[in-house]
Design a protein around this motif. Structure first.
Motif, PDB file in Angstrom:
ATOM      1  N   GLY A 101      37.133  35.970  34.389  1.00 11.30           N
ATOM      2  CA  GLY A 101      38.203  36.640  33.670  1.00 11.30           C
ATOM      3  C   GLY A 101      38.851  37.715  34.512  1.00 11.30           C
ATOM      4  O   GLY A 101      39.241  37.482  35.660  1.00 11.30           O
ATOM      5  N   ARG A 102      38.939  38.904  33.942  1.00 10.05           N
ATOM      6  CA  ARG A 102      39.583  40.019  34.632  1.00 10.05           C
ATOM      7  C   ARG A 102      38.647  41.220  34.682  1.00 10.05           C
ATOM      8  O   ARG A 102      37.650  41.279  33.967  1.00 10.05           O
ATOM      9  CB  ARG A 102      40.862  40.419  33.891  1.00 10.05           C
ATOM     10  CG  ARG A 102      41.901  39.315  33.805  1.00 10.05           C
ATOM     11  CD  ARG A 102      42.794  39.495  32.627  1.00 10.05           C
ATOM     12  NE  ARG A 102      42.039  39.515  31.373  1.00 10.05           N
ATOM     13  CZ  ARG A 102      42.560  39.744  30.183  1.00 10.05           C
ATOM     14  NH1 ARG A 102      43.849  39.994  30.081  1.00 10.05           N
ATOM     15  NH2 ARG A 102      41.825  39.733  29.103  1.00 10.05           N
ATOM     16  N   ALA A 135      44.766  44.962  40.736  1.00 10.22           N
ATOM     17  CA  ALA A 135      45.698  43.884  40.395  1.00 10.22           C
ATOM     18  C   ALA A 135      46.646  43.569  41.542  1.00 10.22           C
ATOM     19  O   ALA A 135      47.005  42.412  41.766  1.00 10.22           O
ATOM     20  CB  ALA A 135      46.486  44.264  39.145  1.00 10.22           C
ATOM     21  N   THR A 139      42.833  41.045  42.665  1.00 12.42           N
ATOM     22  CA  THR A 139      41.808  40.996  41.621  1.00 12.42           C
ATOM     23  C   THR A 139      42.483  41.239  40.279  1.00 12.42           C
ATOM     24  O   THR A 139      42.915  42.367  39.999  1.00 12.42           O
ATOM     25  CB  THR A 139      40.723  42.069  41.861  1.00 12.42           C
ATOM     26  OG1 THR A 139      40.062  41.805  43.100  1.00 12.42           O
ATOM     27  CG2 THR A 139      39.690  42.045  40.744  1.00 12.42           C
ATOM     28  N   PRO A 140      42.602  40.225  39.422  1.00 14.41           N
ATOM     29  CA  PRO A 140      43.231  40.419  38.110  1.00 14.41           C
ATOM     30  C   PRO A 140      42.542  41.544  37.345  1.00 14.41           C
ATOM     31  O   PRO A 140      41.327  41.545  37.174  1.00 14.41           O
ATOM     32  CB  PRO A 140      43.024  39.069  37.420  1.00 14.41           C
ATOM     33  CG  PRO A 140      42.890  38.087  38.542  1.00 14.41           C
ATOM     34  CD  PRO A 140      42.158  38.832  39.629  1.00 14.41           C
ATOM     35  N   ALA A 141      43.315  42.527  36.910  1.00 13.19           N
ATOM     36  CA  ALA A 141      42.732  43.705  36.259  1.00 13.19           C
ATOM     37  C   ALA A 141      43.724  44.309  35.287  1.00 13.19           C
ATOM     38  O   ALA A 141      44.934  44.108  35.404  1.00 13.19           O
ATOM     39  CB  ALA A 141      42.329  44.746  37.317  1.00 13.19           C
ATOM     40  N   ASP A 150      35.000  38.595  31.286  1.00 13.48           N
ATOM     41  CA  ASP A 150      35.472  39.785  32.005  1.00 13.48           C
ATOM     42  C   ASP A 150      34.327  40.624  32.563  1.00 13.48           C
ATOM     43  O   ASP A 150      33.178  40.510  32.141  1.00 13.48           O
ATOM     44  CB  ASP A 150      36.320  40.664  31.078  1.00 13.48           C
ATOM     45  CG  ASP A 150      37.615  39.985  30.645  1.00 13.48           C
ATOM     46  OD1 ASP A 150      38.054  39.057  31.340  1.00 13.48           O
ATOM     47  OD2 ASP A 150      38.164  40.393  29.604  1.00 13.48           O
TER      48      ASP A 150
END
Length: 331
Positions: free
Chosen positions: A52-53, A74, A78-80, A100
């Protein structure tokens, strides 16, 4: 209306406190090196492997730091996102999913708002990473992984206002982002894709074909064109240059405003000349699929303002000048 109390201003004390602040915070950052170990590695691994994030949380000044950490993660692959702990108790916890990793930031580790949602986070099954100055805190005891952001003292003379501690949190967040981008093989091109509106994005994403003149806007004449007509073509297209093309469309040369000045200085009878007589042979050219910044570098290297643009078969497909690059904000 009562007057505000008189304030004593001491310039020497102002500078003394400023220097002490820098010293205290610099020492704290250096001390963070020794506080990082296996837990830091575990945190990076968890964020790297999560499906996930990375959900960053924090209250007060830690929340402000958290927003910056989430933004840095982000923008570096790194998706955040940031979720406010108080809002999480009133519905925003729905932003958190089982895949997540939650990065909870609290210097004391005793934030009431964070403590209130810890049971719910546990039920979701997320990996909880605590960034705290107290490894014996409630937050740390609930976390799967604890990273130290401890500092010996705040820069505040009262040792109260979050100053050194927030600098430490910011630095640990940056260290996480740097370690993650390196582990992901994140490159300049990747950074540019997430910053299309920035100068780096424009330089790494804009190709020559995106900004060049093409079609009827490209000045071109055959080699037998009289000098007067050659000048008319340059004036009509407004680029200060024209390509000279052979019968099969091959590039024979280029004639520019600079060439015109040199002819005038030589005192040549311009009326008797043709494009073939005045052109500069083997002109500089650039591929249409090259980066626009490479075209800018080529112009600067050879001190020219116009480049012919060619395709993979060296056929003329366009022209580009410094004004085109400036409008695209490449230079």
């Amino acid at each position: 209306m009562t007057a505000p109390p008189a304030v004593s201003f001491d310039a020497e004390r102002v500078l003394k406190l400023a220097r002490e602040t820098f010293d205290i915070e610099a020492r704290a950052l250096l001390a963070l090196q020794a506080r990082q170990g296996d837990s830091f590695v575990d945190a990076v691994r968890a964020m790297l492997q999560c499906s996930g994030r990375v959900v960053v949380m924090g209250m007060g000044k830690s929340g402000h730091v958290g927003r910056k950490v989430a933004a840095t993660l982000a923008s570096t692959g790194t998706p955040a996102l940031f979720v406010h702990p108080a809002e999480a108790s009133h519905g925003d916890l729905g932003m958190v999913t089982p895949g997540d990793v939650v990065l909870a930031i609290s210097n004391s580790g005793e934030s009431d708002e964070l403590a209130a949602i810890l049971p719910a986070l546990k039920r979701l099954g997320v990996t909880l990473v605590a960034m705290t100055g107290r490894p014996d805190s409630s937050l740390a005891s609930h976390a799967d992984i604890t990273i130290s952001s401890a500092v010996d003292q705040e820069a505040c003379p009262l040792n109260l206002a979050p100053t050194t501690s927030t600098i430490a949190q910011m630095a640990v967040g940056d260290a996480l982002a740097v370690a993650l981008l390196d582990a992901r093989g994140f490159r300049e091109e990747d950074f540019a894709r997430s910053h299309p509106g920035g100068s780096l994005g424009r330089k790494l994403l804009t190709h020559v074909r995106d900004v060049m003149r093409s079609g009827d806007d490209v000045p071109q004449v055959p080699p037998s064109t009289p000098f007067v007509d050659t000048m008319r073509e340059m004036t009509r297209k407004g680029l200060g240059a024209t390509a000279v093309l052979g019968e099969r469309g091959e590039i024979l040369g280029i004639f520019t405003d600079g060439d015109l000045r040199r002819l005038v200085e030589q005192g040549r009878d311009l009326r008797a000349l043709t494009a073939a007589d005045v052109m500069h042979r083997s002109p500089r050219r650039v591929r249409s699929d090259a980066l626009a910044v490479d075209a800018a570098d080529l112009m600067e290297l050879h001190r020219i303002t116009v480049l012919l643009v060619v395709d993979a078969d060296d056929r003329l497909v366009g022209v580009i000048n410094t004004n085109d690059l400036m409008r695209a904000k490449v230079i």
